[in-house]
Scaffold this active site. Structure first.
Site, PDB file in Angstrom:
ATOM      1  N   HIS A  71      80.676  69.044  39.203  1.00  0.00           N
ATOM      2  CA  HIS A  71      80.903  69.874  40.473  1.00  0.00           C
ATOM      3  C   HIS A  71      82.542  69.815  40.199  1.00  0.00           C
ATOM      4  O   HIS A  71      83.336  68.547  40.493  1.00  0.00           O
ATOM      5  CB  HIS A  71      80.739  68.883  41.511  1.00  0.00           C
ATOM      6  N   GLU A 125      74.808  70.273  37.186  1.00  0.00           N
ATOM      7  CA  GLU A 125      74.716  70.448  38.775  1.00  0.00           C
ATOM      8  C   GLU A 125      76.190  71.393  38.703  1.00  0.00           C
ATOM      9  O   GLU A 125      77.039  71.402  39.817  1.00  0.00           O
ATOM     10  CB  GLU A 125      74.802  69.421  39.388  1.00  0.00           C
ATOM     11  N   GLU A 132      73.775  59.049  39.860  1.00  0.00           N
ATOM     12  CA  GLU A 132      74.791  58.212  40.707  1.00  0.00           C
ATOM     13  C   GLU A 132      74.934  56.831  40.978  1.00  0.00           C
ATOM     14  O   GLU A 132      75.229  56.316  42.231  1.00  0.00           O
ATOM     15  CB  GLU A 132      75.042  59.219  42.138  1.00  0.00           C
ATOM     16  N   ASP A 150      79.290  73.744  39.287  1.00  0.00           N
ATOM     17  CA  ASP A 150      79.789  74.625  40.291  1.00  0.00           C
ATOM     18  C   ASP A 150      81.113  74.503  40.440  1.00  0.00           C
ATOM     19  O   ASP A 150      81.656  73.509  40.055  1.00  0.00           O
ATOM     20  CB  ASP A 150      79.276  74.585  41.931  1.00  0.00           C
ATOM     21  N   ASN A 199      72.077  60.408  35.560  1.00  0.00           N
ATOM     22  CA  ASN A 199      73.035  61.603  36.019  1.00  0.00           C
ATOM     23  C   ASN A 199      73.978  61.035  37.052  1.00  0.00           C
ATOM     24  O   ASN A 199      73.924  60.302  37.782  1.00  0.00           O
ATOM     25  CB  ASN A 199      72.074  62.425  36.817  1.00  0.00           C
TER      26      ASN A 199
HETATM   27  O1  G3I Z   1      66.233  70.190  55.907  1.00  0.00           O
HETATM   28  C1  G3I Z   1      66.804  69.891  56.813  1.00  0.00           C
HETATM   29  C2  G3I Z   1      66.774  70.495  58.091  1.00  0.00           C
HETATM   30  O2  G3I Z   1      65.341  70.510  58.486  1.00  0.00           O
HETATM   31  C3  G3I Z   1      67.668  69.990  59.158  1.00  0.00           C
HETATM   32  O3  G3I Z   1      67.825  70.809  60.305  1.00  0.00           O
HETATM   33  C4  G3I Z   1      69.079  70.187  58.381  1.00  0.00           C
HETATM   34  C5  G3I Z   1      69.986  69.362  59.645  1.00  0.00           C
HETATM   35  O4  G3I Z   1      71.187  68.927  58.932  1.00  0.00           O
HETATM   36  O5  G3I Z   1      69.168  69.390  57.488  1.00  0.00           O
HETATM   37  C6  G3I Z   1      68.461  69.817  56.534  1.00  0.00           C
HETATM   38  O6  G3I Z   1      68.506  69.052  55.408  1.00  0.00           O
HETATM   39  C7  G3I Z   1      69.689  68.937  54.684  1.00  0.00           C
HETATM   40  C8  G3I Z   1      69.114  69.359  53.039  1.00  0.00           C
HETATM   41  O7  G3I Z   1      70.618  69.374  52.414  1.00  0.00           O
HETATM   42  C9  G3I Z   1      68.780  70.785  52.795  1.00  0.00           C
HETATM   43  O8  G3I Z   1      69.701  71.567  53.369  1.00  0.00           O
HETATM   44  C10 G3I Z   1      70.491  67.762  54.467  1.00  0.00           C
HETATM   45  O9  G3I Z   1      70.902  67.533  55.932  1.00  0.00           O
HETATM   46  C11 G3I Z   1      71.602  67.618  53.719  1.00  0.00           C
HETATM   47  O10 G3I Z   1      71.910  66.521  53.753  1.00  0.00           O
HETATM   48  C12 G3I Z   1      71.140  68.230  52.486  1.00  0.00           C
HETATM   49  O11 G3I Z   1      72.189  68.031  51.360  1.00  0.00           O
HETATM   50  C13 G3I Z   1      71.975  67.911  50.032  1.00  0.00           C
HETATM   51  C14 G3I Z   1      72.698  66.862  49.459  1.00  0.00           C
HETATM   52  O12 G3I Z   1      72.453  66.737  48.033  1.00  0.00           O
HETATM   53  C15 G3I Z   1      72.449  65.622  50.166  1.00  0.00           C
HETATM   54  O13 G3I Z   1      72.986  64.575  49.613  1.00  0.00           O
HETATM   55  C16 G3I Z   1      72.493  69.239  49.379  1.00  0.00           C
HETATM   56  O14 G3I Z   1      71.537  70.510  49.916  1.00  0.00           O
HETATM   57  C17 G3I Z   1      72.348  69.052  47.703  1.00  0.00           C
HETATM   58  O15 G3I Z   1      72.892  70.256  47.270  1.00  0.00           O
HETATM   59  C18 G3I Z   1      72.895  67.761  47.286  1.00  0.00           C
HETATM   60  O16 G3I Z   1      72.869  67.901  45.986  1.00  0.00           O
HETATM   61  C19 G3I Z   1      73.395  66.660  45.409  1.00  0.00           C
HETATM   62  C20 G3I Z   1      72.798  66.157  44.303  1.00  0.00           C
HETATM   63  O17 G3I Z   1      71.329  65.893  44.765  1.00  0.00           O
HETATM   64  C21 G3I Z   1      73.334  64.963  43.497  1.00  0.00           C
HETATM   65  N1  G3I Z   1      74.786  65.146  43.001  1.00  0.00           N
HETATM   66  C22 G3I Z   1      75.433  65.751  44.204  1.00  0.00           C
HETATM   67  C23 G3I Z   1      74.992  67.097  45.003  1.00  0.00           C
HETATM   68  C24 G3I Z   1      75.943  67.605  45.971  1.00  0.00           C
HETATM   69  O18 G3I Z   1      76.141  66.654  47.069  1.00  0.00           O
END
Ligand code: G3I
Length: 449
Positions: free
Chosen positions: A235, A262, A157, A264, A199
């Site tokens: 996405h 990715e 990105e 969906d 990517n």
């Molecule tokens: O693990 C912590 C947890 O301990 C805490 O209590 C909680 C509170 O918010 O957060 C948890 O972490 C989260 C993590 O996902 C695991 O669930 C983060 O806040 C959250 O920001 C994170 O989001 C991820 C996101 O990327 C971050 O930008 C998504 O799961 C993940 O699907 C998403 O994936 C991205 C790709 O890497 C790149 N392309 C876009 C895609 C979707 O945004």
């Protein structure tokens, strides 16, 4: 996240609706799972995984049945792997790799450098301190997983949304425009066997952003910057660009592989059709290596309120699942797409009746090479295999992964390891080796048993 989602859907909604019906009759040799059907087309079918959820047996059993490639949804990102500068944490990433290997799957790596999900110590750096920390991160992480990752998202990105087609502002971009190529060079040195991908999202048709990336890839290819593939996150909202396939093809025509990384799609009347369109596009573009969906069940998704995945929250297959499976099975089996990397050559041996076949793809440079070997079962399952390659005089194997070799020069035999000896009928697995001199020119021989 919701802001980005809204933007994605808004962008898609103005585009043409999907053409083509979902229903396609499966062929006589139809695969009954996504991984089997994709393998018949020489592709992988993968999913993003939260390693912590692998202990959920319903989740793990869908993964093990349906997918042939895993990617960590979060566990291989910078904040997860280097929470403090110079102190690396690979526990979850290693668990994901072990799970994949134990179940005959390969692994995508996501993501070495990204402006988001940086550890706080990196967010506080700039200039040459950030540049060297970033390159060290690429080197250490790619080296740790060396030989275990089929494709790495080296940079994620880095291009801006909107009309300009230029780079996104970020702390990494402010270290100098060459940060992306520096990252690719470091990744190649650390893991010469992995395909190296750029990517991004909102690149689902020919638009200013995808054209900016296209221009960068063309420049990299012309200057020998080691890039092997481009990931299209995909996405999607309730529509899809009418030139989705044409956009994949124009990148493939630059000499890189393309991967759907990715996928969906927002739930709605068009969801199954859009999934089918993406699948059809990947099958139609010979350099499209495979598709990864961004999660397993709707309840696992980062967009869970949009129910965007192939399995509902109870783990049941949705219409979208059937649409994808039918598209993978349409037209029957086909030979694998030509291989991946730059300066690559491919050879294959005809199936001598039962047993197995092997194809070799080479990534060569002056004085050395990396060979990736795909072992494919015939019409019956294989339980153990040996692939024999002939190296030219003066060449030698220096290391191998996912196989053990007998000998290093001349005729070298590679035997399966514990987790990849069993291959389903028409299924496949991969191993690789690195060497000095030139790679094998002659056809490899695969023997089952
Ligand atoms: O693990 C912590 C947890 O301990 C805490 O209590 C909680 C509170 O918010 O957060 C948890 O972490 C989260 C993590 O996902 C695991 O669930 C983060 O806040 C959250 O920001 C994170 O989001 C991820 C996101 O990327 C971050 O930008 C998504 O799961 C993940 O699907 C998403 O994936 C991205 C790709 O890497 C790149 N392309 C876009 C895609 C979707 O945004």
């Amino acid at each position: 996240m919701s802001v980005k989602r809204t933007r994605l859907i808004a962008l898609c909604s103005g585009l043409l609706a999907v053409a083509g019906a979902v229903a396609v009759m499966p062929s006589a040799s139809a695969g009954t799972t996504l991984r089997a059907a994709a393998a018949e087309k020489g592709r992988y079918f993968g999913t993003a995984v939260a390693t912590s959820r692998l202990s959920d047996s319903a989740y793990a059993s869908i993964i093990n049945r349906e997918f042939s490639s895993l990617v960590a949804e979060n566990d291989m990102k910078w904040d997860a792997t280097e929470p403090q500068q110079g102190r690396f944490s690979f526990t979850n990433g290693d668990r994901l790799v072990s799970h994949a290997q134990a179940n005959g799957m390969t692994v995508r790596g996501h993501a070495l450098l990204w402006h988001a999900q940086q550890p706080s110590w990196a967010q506080g750096l700039s200039g040459s301190a950030l540049r060297s920390a970033a390159i060290n991160h690429v080197t250490q992480v790619a080296a740790h997983f060396r030989g275990k990752i089929h494709s790495w998202d080296v940079v994620n990105e880095a291009f801006a949304d909107g009309g300009g087609g230029g780079r996104r502002d970020s702390n990494l971009q402010r270290t100098g425009n060459d940060w992306i190529e520096a990252a690719f060079r470091a990744a190649r040195a650390a893991d010469p066997g992995a395909k190296l991908c750029y990517n991004d999202y909102n690149t689902d048709g020919v638009n200013a952003k995808s054209t900016g990336i296209y221009t960068m890839v063309r420049d990299f290819k012309s200057r020998g910057v080691p890039i092997d593939c481009v990931g299209f996150q995909s996405h999607l909202g309730t529509g899809i660009a009418s030139d989705y396939q044409r956009n994949l093809q124009r990148f493939a025509d630059l000499g890189v592989d393309v991967q759907i990384t990715e996928l969906d799609v927002a739930q709605g009347s068009n969801q199954a059709n859009i999934y089918a369109t993406v699948t059809r596009a990947c099958i139609a573009v010979s350099r499209c290596n495979g598709i990864t969906v961004w999660g397993v069940r709707d309840s696992d998704s980062w967009r869970r309120d949009e129910n965007p995945l192939l399995f509902d929250s109870n783990g049941n297959k949705k219409q979208a699942y059937t649409a994808v499976l039918n598209e993978l099975n349409a037209g029957g089996p086909s030979s694998p797409p030509p291989s991946p990397s730059p300066s690559t050559s491919t050879s294959s041996n005809p199936q001598p009746g039962g047993g197995c076949t092997a194809t070799v793809s080479l990534n060569s440079w002056t004085g050395g090479f990396v060979a990736t070997v795909k072992v494919t079962a015939g019409s019956a399952p294989v339980n153990g295999w040996t692939v024999t390659v002939s190296l030219p005089s003066g060449s030698a194997v220096t290391s191998a992964w996912s196989a053990t070799n007998t000998g290093t020069t001349g005729s070298v035999a590679f035997r399966n390891v514990s987790y990849n000896g069993g291959i389903a009928a028409a299924g496949s697995t991969e191993f690789g080796f690195q060497g000095t001199g030139n790679g094998p020119a002659a056809t490899p021989v695969c023997q089952a048993g």
